[in-house]
Design a protein around this motif. Structure first.
Motif, mmCIF file in Angstrom:
data_model
loop_
_atom_site.group_PDB
_atom_site.id
_atom_site.type_symbol
_atom_site.label_atom_id
_atom_site.label_comp_id
_atom_site.label_asym_id
_atom_site.label_seq_id
_atom_site.Cartn_x
_atom_site.Cartn_y
_atom_site.Cartn_z
ATOM 1 N N ASP A 5 152.447 19.954 113.668
ATOM 2 C CA ASP A 5 152.619 21.269 114.262
ATOM 3 C C ASP A 5 151.375 21.650 115.058
ATOM 4 N N LYS A 6 151.570 22.544 115.992
ATOM 5 C CA LYS A 6 150.502 22.978 116.897
ATOM 6 C C LYS A 6 149.245 23.412 116.141
ATOM 7 N N TYR A 7 149.405 24.112 115.030
ATOM 8 C CA TYR A 7 148.264 24.669 114.305
ATOM 9 C C TYR A 7 147.867 23.864 113.063
ATOM 10 N N HIS A 8 148.296 22.626 112.997
ATOM 11 C CA HIS A 8 148.036 21.790 111.821
ATOM 12 C C HIS A 8 146.544 21.748 111.468
ATOM 13 N N GLU A 9 145.731 21.394 112.431
ATOM 14 C CA GLU A 9 144.292 21.244 112.154
ATOM 15 C C GLU A 9 143.633 22.578 111.817
ATOM 16 N N GLN A 10 144.088 23.663 112.459
ATOM 17 C CA GLN A 10 143.526 24.982 112.160
ATOM 18 C C GLN A 10 143.844 25.392 110.720
ATOM 19 N N VAL A 11 145.068 25.112 110.279
ATOM 20 C CA VAL A 11 145.444 25.440 108.893
ATOM 21 C C VAL A 11 144.671 24.570 107.915
ATOM 22 N N LYS A 12 144.514 23.330 108.243
ATOM 23 C CA LYS A 12 143.737 22.429 107.391
ATOM 24 C C LYS A 12 142.310 22.966 107.202
ATOM 25 N N ARG A 13 141.671 23.349 108.302
ATOM 26 C CA ARG A 13 140.311 23.904 108.207
ATOM 27 C C ARG A 13 140.305 25.235 107.446
ATOM 28 N N ALA A 14 141.341 26.055 107.642
ATOM 29 C CA ALA A 14 141.432 27.333 106.931
ATOM 30 C C ALA A 14 141.569 27.117 105.423
ATOM 31 N N LEU A 15 142.353 26.137 105.020
ATOM 32 C CA LEU A 15 142.504 25.836 103.592
ATOM 33 C C LEU A 15 141.172 25.393 102.986
ATOM 34 N N ILE A 16 140.449 24.568 103.726
ATOM 35 C CA ILE A 16 139.139 24.119 103.250
ATOM 36 C C ILE A 16 138.193 25.316 103.107
ATOM 37 N N LYS A 17 138.191 26.206 104.100
ATOM 38 C CA LYS A 17 137.363 27.423 104.021
ATOM 39 C C LYS A 17 137.752 28.281 102.824
ATOM 40 N N ASP A 18 139.039 28.219 102.439
ATOM 41 C CA ASP A 18 139.535 29.025 101.322
ATOM 42 C C ASP A 18 139.263 28.349 99.970
ATOM 43 N N GLY A 19 138.542 27.242 99.982
ATOM 44 C CA GLY A 19 138.135 26.609 98.728
ATOM 45 C C GLY A 19 139.025 25.487 98.246
ATOM 46 N N LEU A 20 139.955 25.031 99.069
ATOM 47 C CA LEU A 20 140.825 23.937 98.674
ATOM 48 C C LEU A 20 140.309 22.611 99.209
ATOM 49 N N THR A 21 140.641 21.556 98.515
ATOM 50 C CA THR A 21 140.337 20.202 98.956
ATOM 51 C C THR A 21 141.626 19.584 99.460
ATOM 52 N N ILE A 22 141.621 19.062 100.668
ATOM 53 C CA ILE A 22 142.807 18.403 101.216
ATOM 54 C C ILE A 22 142.907 17.024 100.563
ATOM 55 N N THR A 23 144.019 16.767 99.920
ATOM 56 C CA THR A 23 144.223 15.494 99.226
ATOM 57 C C THR A 23 145.222 14.590 99.942
ATOM 58 N N HIS A 24 146.069 15.163 100.771
ATOM 59 C CA HIS A 24 147.086 14.396 101.488
ATOM 60 C C HIS A 24 147.288 14.988 102.879
ATOM 61 N N ASP A 25 147.404 14.123 103.881
ATOM 62 C CA ASP A 25 147.685 14.556 105.248
ATOM 63 C C ASP A 25 148.421 13.423 105.962
ATOM 64 N N PRO A 26 149.730 13.359 105.765
ATOM 65 C CA PRO A 26 150.641 14.305 105.122
ATOM 66 C C PRO A 26 150.821 13.999 103.628
ATOM 67 N N TYR A 27 151.437 14.941 102.934
ATOM 68 C CA TYR A 27 151.822 14.765 101.537
ATOM 69 C C TYR A 27 153.242 14.203 101.542
ATOM 70 N N LYS A 28 153.394 12.967 101.055
ATOM 71 C CA LYS A 28 154.698 12.302 101.055
ATOM 72 C C LYS A 28 155.309 12.376 99.668
ATOM 73 N N VAL A 29 156.588 12.708 99.632
ATOM 74 C CA VAL A 29 157.307 12.762 98.361
ATOM 75 C C VAL A 29 158.669 12.113 98.560
ATOM 76 N N LYS A 30 158.931 11.111 97.744
ATOM 77 C CA LYS A 30 160.196 10.390 97.826
ATOM 78 C C LYS A 30 161.121 10.898 96.729
ATOM 79 N N TRP A 31 162.329 11.211 97.134
ATOM 80 C CA TRP A 31 163.344 11.643 96.171
ATOM 81 C C TRP A 31 164.673 11.118 96.683
#
Length: 138
Positions: A5-31
């Motif tokens: 998405d257009k704002y992917h990197e901005q959201v990623k940086r915002a999450l990091i600023k909010d104290g989260l650690t990015i663990t997956h980019d993308p997060y894949k889930v098989k079902w």
């Protein structure tokens, strides 16, 4: 790989600023046969609880000329991803990332509020220009 998405990197940086650690980019889930790709997986250390809070964020930019077309797509993805995550990793919470301007403009509409509530959609409202998280809504 799916287009980000257009704002992917901005959201990623915002999450990091909010104290989260990015663990997956993308997060894949098989079902079943499909493998879903939620935009981001993240964790936050919860010192008081001596554990971590795990989330997944589906970033939406809502740049489609029709808000409702973009909203229906977001609701569909949320529903599918939520089922997969609840089945495969039930301790992870799914959020839909919504730009602040879109949230302020459209998310008070009665039908939007009703769908968000009925689908139990968690939202993370972000400001792409400032790259900050404005609000978490459950």
């Amino acid at each position: 790989m799916a287009k980000k998405d257009k704002y992917h990197e901005q959201v990623k940086r915002a999450l990091i600023k909010d104290g989260l650690t990015i663990t997956h980019d993308p997060y894949k889930v098989k079902w079943g046969s499909p493998t879903f790709q939620v935009d981001l997986g993240a964790e936050k250390l919860l010192a008081a609880e001596k554990g971590t809070k795990k989330i997944a964020v589906e970033v939406k930019s809502f740049i489609n000329p029709s808000f409702f077309t973009a909203f229906y797509e977001a609701v569909g993805k949320f529903s599918s991803y939520q089922e997969a995550i609840e089945n495969r990793e039930p301790d992870r919470e799914l959020f839909v990332g919504v730009p602040r301007k879109i949230f302020d403009s459209y998310f008070e509409e009665l039908v939007v509020k009703a769908v968000v509530k009925k689908s139990n959609m968690h939202l993370v409202i972000y400001d792409p220009e400032e790259e900050i998280i404005v609000q978490w809504k459950k």
